[in-house]
Design a protein around this motif. Structure first.
Motif, short mmCIF file in Angstrom:
data_model
loop_
_atom_site.label_atom_id
_atom_site.label_comp_id
_atom_site.label_asym_id
_atom_site.label_seq_id
_atom_site.Cartn_x
_atom_site.Cartn_y
_atom_site.Cartn_z
N ASN A 136 65.65 -44.68 3.19
CA ASN A 136 66.56 -44.43 2.08
C ASN A 136 66.39 -43.00 1.56
N TRP A 137 65.14 -42.54 1.51
CA TRP A 137 64.87 -41.19 1.03
C TRP A 137 65.42 -40.15 2.00
N HIS A 138 65.23 -40.37 3.30
CA HIS A 138 65.78 -39.42 4.28
C HIS A 138 67.29 -39.28 4.12
N LEU A 139 67.97 -40.40 3.96
CA LEU A 139 69.43 -40.36 3.82
C LEU A 139 69.84 -39.62 2.55
N ALA A 140 69.08 -39.79 1.49
CA ALA A 140 69.41 -39.14 0.23
C ALA A 140 69.00 -37.67 0.24
N HIS A 141 67.83 -37.36 0.77
CA HIS A 141 67.35 -35.98 0.78
C HIS A 141 68.27 -35.07 1.57
N THR A 142 68.71 -35.52 2.74
CA THR A 142 69.60 -34.69 3.54
C THR A 142 70.93 -34.46 2.82
N THR A 143 71.34 -35.41 2.01
CA THR A 143 72.55 -35.26 1.21
C THR A 143 72.32 -34.28 0.07
N TRP A 144 71.17 -34.39 -0.57
CA TRP A 144 70.80 -33.44 -1.62
C TRP A 144 70.81 -32.01 -1.10
N PHE A 145 70.38 -31.81 0.14
CA PHE A 145 70.35 -30.48 0.72
C PHE A 145 71.74 -29.84 0.69
N PHE A 146 72.76 -30.57 1.14
CA PHE A 146 74.12 -30.04 1.10
C PHE A 146 74.58 -29.80 -0.33
N GLU A 147 74.22 -30.69 -1.22
CA GLU A 147 74.62 -30.55 -2.62
C GLU A 147 73.94 -29.35 -3.26
N GLU A 148 72.63 -29.23 -3.06
CA GLU A 148 71.83 -28.20 -3.74
C GLU A 148 72.14 -26.80 -3.25
N PHE A 149 72.29 -26.62 -1.94
CA PHE A 149 72.37 -25.29 -1.37
C PHE A 149 73.79 -24.87 -1.01
N ILE A 150 74.74 -25.80 -1.08
CA ILE A 150 76.13 -25.44 -0.75
C ILE A 150 77.07 -25.75 -1.89
N LEU A 151 77.10 -27.01 -2.33
CA LEU A 151 78.11 -27.39 -3.33
C LEU A 151 77.82 -26.79 -4.71
N LYS A 152 76.62 -26.92 -5.19
CA LYS A 152 76.32 -26.42 -6.54
C LYS A 152 76.51 -24.91 -6.66
N PRO A 153 76.04 -24.11 -5.71
CA PRO A 153 76.23 -22.67 -5.88
C PRO A 153 77.61 -22.15 -5.49
N HIS A 154 78.38 -22.92 -4.71
CA HIS A 154 79.63 -22.39 -4.17
C HIS A 154 80.89 -23.10 -4.67
N VAL A 155 80.75 -24.20 -5.36
CA VAL A 155 81.92 -24.93 -5.87
C VAL A 155 81.75 -25.08 -7.38
N PRO A 156 82.38 -24.20 -8.17
CA PRO A 156 82.16 -24.19 -9.62
C PRO A 156 82.45 -25.51 -10.32
N ASP A 157 83.45 -26.26 -9.85
CA ASP A 157 83.81 -27.50 -10.53
C ASP A 157 83.16 -28.74 -9.90
N TYR A 158 82.17 -28.53 -9.01
CA TYR A 158 81.52 -29.68 -8.40
C TYR A 158 80.71 -30.44 -9.45
N GLU A 159 80.78 -31.77 -9.41
CA GLU A 159 80.01 -32.62 -10.31
C GLU A 159 79.17 -33.60 -9.49
N THR A 160 77.87 -33.58 -9.73
CA THR A 160 76.98 -34.50 -9.04
C THR A 160 77.13 -35.90 -9.62
N PRO A 161 76.99 -36.94 -8.82
CA PRO A 161 77.07 -38.29 -9.36
C PRO A 161 75.90 -38.64 -10.26
N ASP A 162 74.79 -37.94 -10.11
CA ASP A 162 73.62 -38.21 -10.95
C ASP A 162 72.70 -37.00 -10.89
#
Length: 430
Positions: A63-89
């Motif tokens: 479960n952690w592997h599936l979530a961590h790899t997702t966090w990677f895309f969110e942390e290093f791509i979506l958050k810095p490059h998509v101003p209106d991105y909203e994390t689910p949690d």
């Protein structure tokens, strides 16, 4: 096994449609879809209880592997490059960071198996949320899309590494269950004749080692540099189970003269007398695999042995482990074909080639190449700060995605570790 950035533009080894191959953004978008789908496929046979297993600090729950790899895309791509991105949690950033110190605080590594919430359904929803956002980003017409696509491909290779960890961590966790559960249905091993041990000679000389070109590579694979390699010979196959049983029967695990001092201390402390997951039953060696308990196939490569065991075996056999430079030079004579994750075998098979089946220990410590400089920022943390007290392995395994493989690829583990698909190939001076 953790990713890092490279100064070169990555290019995947996965097959892609012809039109996607002509467009790097489309090619990487297709790679992203395939990579994410493979992770879902790997998790599909698991029960909810399986998703929580953490058998030791070195391993993590599926479960952690599936979530961590997702966090990677969110942390290093979506958050810095998509101003209106909203994390689910927003709390996921704390739960699913691994050890990127510059990315913020993180949950204790040895307690990941205690995090029962979010459950698998919520993690899969998190993955779907991020997948949709990455898909929208990759189909946009932004001027910086090629640079973003480069980061997406880095994230894909990061996820491929965690796909390997997912299955090997799962094997370790399952091995503690007296029922010896089966992840994938048992299949008979292919019939193969015993392959005598032969060596291929290499002249050596002043050669260039390390990554070259614009294809994907982690920073630790470069800079490319010249080294002198003395003439040597390298075995044409890995050490087999048949070979290893001869070592056991010759008293290899009890002969202190074969072992490095630290290795002997670990062997005594841990009670090693065979590879991990081996036992004897009615005079026959058996092993536990992701396909359940099976008789040890004599002519398959030995697996789940530490560097200390590999080094002791090589000394007993009158040979040595190759340096990583010798291994890389020899690998150039062999196409990258072998038993990788895509085969579905999930165990080493007899009759293989130079690549795949098992990661092969070398005698080389994981240290920086001349001129190495880690990149700036959190993505530059992973390799440089681990260049101490670990040994290099080469060649990939039956749990490694094929797209990870190239001649310059260096993975690394501590010399006492055994739970990965770790084996060896012999070398000797010419």
């Amino acid at each position: 096994m953790s990713p890092n950035t490279s100064n070169s533009r990555p290019a995947s080894a996965d097959a892609t449609p012809a039109n996607a191959a002509e467009d790097p953004v489309a090619r990487i978008a297709a790679l992203f879809e395939r990579t994410r789908a493979r992770s879902r496929t790997l998790a599909a046979p698991l029960a909810p209880e399986d998703m929580m297993i953490q058998s030791m600090e070195d391993a993590s729950p599926p479960n952690w592997h599936l979530a961590h790899t997702t966090w990677f895309f969110e942390e290093f791509i979506l958050k810095p490059h998509v101003p209106d991105y909203e994390t689910p949690d927003a709390r996921f950033a704390f739960l699913f960071n691994s050890y990127y110190v510059q990315a913020g605080p993180r949950h204790a590594r040895n307690k990941r198996g205690l995090v029962s919430r979010p459950g698998t359904e919520a993690v899969m929803a998190y993955r779907a949320h991020v997948d949709e956002a990455i898909g929208a980003l990759m189909s946009s017409r932004r001027n910086d899309l090629e640079e973003i696509a480069w980061l997406v491909e880095l994230g894909c290779h990061h996820e491929m590494q965690h796909q390997e960890l997912l299955v090997t961590d799962l094997l370790h966790g399952f091995s503690y269950n007296p029922l010896l559960p089966v992840y994938s249905p048992p299949e008979p091993m292919p019939v193969a004749a015993e392959q005598p041990l032969a060596y291929a000679a290499h002249e050596g000389g002043l050669v260039e080692i390390g990554h070259e070109g614009d294809a994907f590579a982690y920073d630790c694979e470069g800079p490319r540099h010249k080294v002198y390699v003395a003439p040597y010979e390298i075995a044409e196959r890995p050490v087999s189970n048949r070979d290893w049983i001869a070592f056991i029967e010759a008293g290899g695990y009890s002969d202190q003269t074969l072992w490095l001092m630290e290795g002997w201390a670990v062997r005594q402390r841990e009670g090693w007398d065979a590879p991990l997951y081996w036992w004897q039953q009615e005079g026959e060696w058996w092993c536990y695999t992701l396909r359940g308990p099976q008789p040890v196939h004599l002519d398959a490569p030995v697996v789940h042995v530490s560097y200390y065991e590999a080094e002791a075996y090589a000394r007993w056999a009158g040979a040595r482990l190759p340096t990583e430079q010798e291994w890389e030079l020899a690998a150039r004579d062999h196409p990258i074909e072998g038993n990788f994750l895509e085969s579905g075998a999930l165990r080493p098979l007899p009759g293989g080639g130079f690549w795949g089946d098992v990661w092969e220990w070398t005698s080389s410590p994981f240290t920086p190449y001349p001129g190495f400089r880690p990149p700036e920022g959190a993505l530059g943390e992973y390799n440089g700060k681990f260049m101490i007290n670990q040994m290099v392995l080469r060649g990939g395994s039956c749990a490694t995605p094929r797209a990870q493989m190239r001649e310059s690829y260096r993975t690394f583990f501590y010399p006492h570790q055994r739970w990965q698909m770790l084996g060896l190939r012999l070398a000797r001076d010419a």
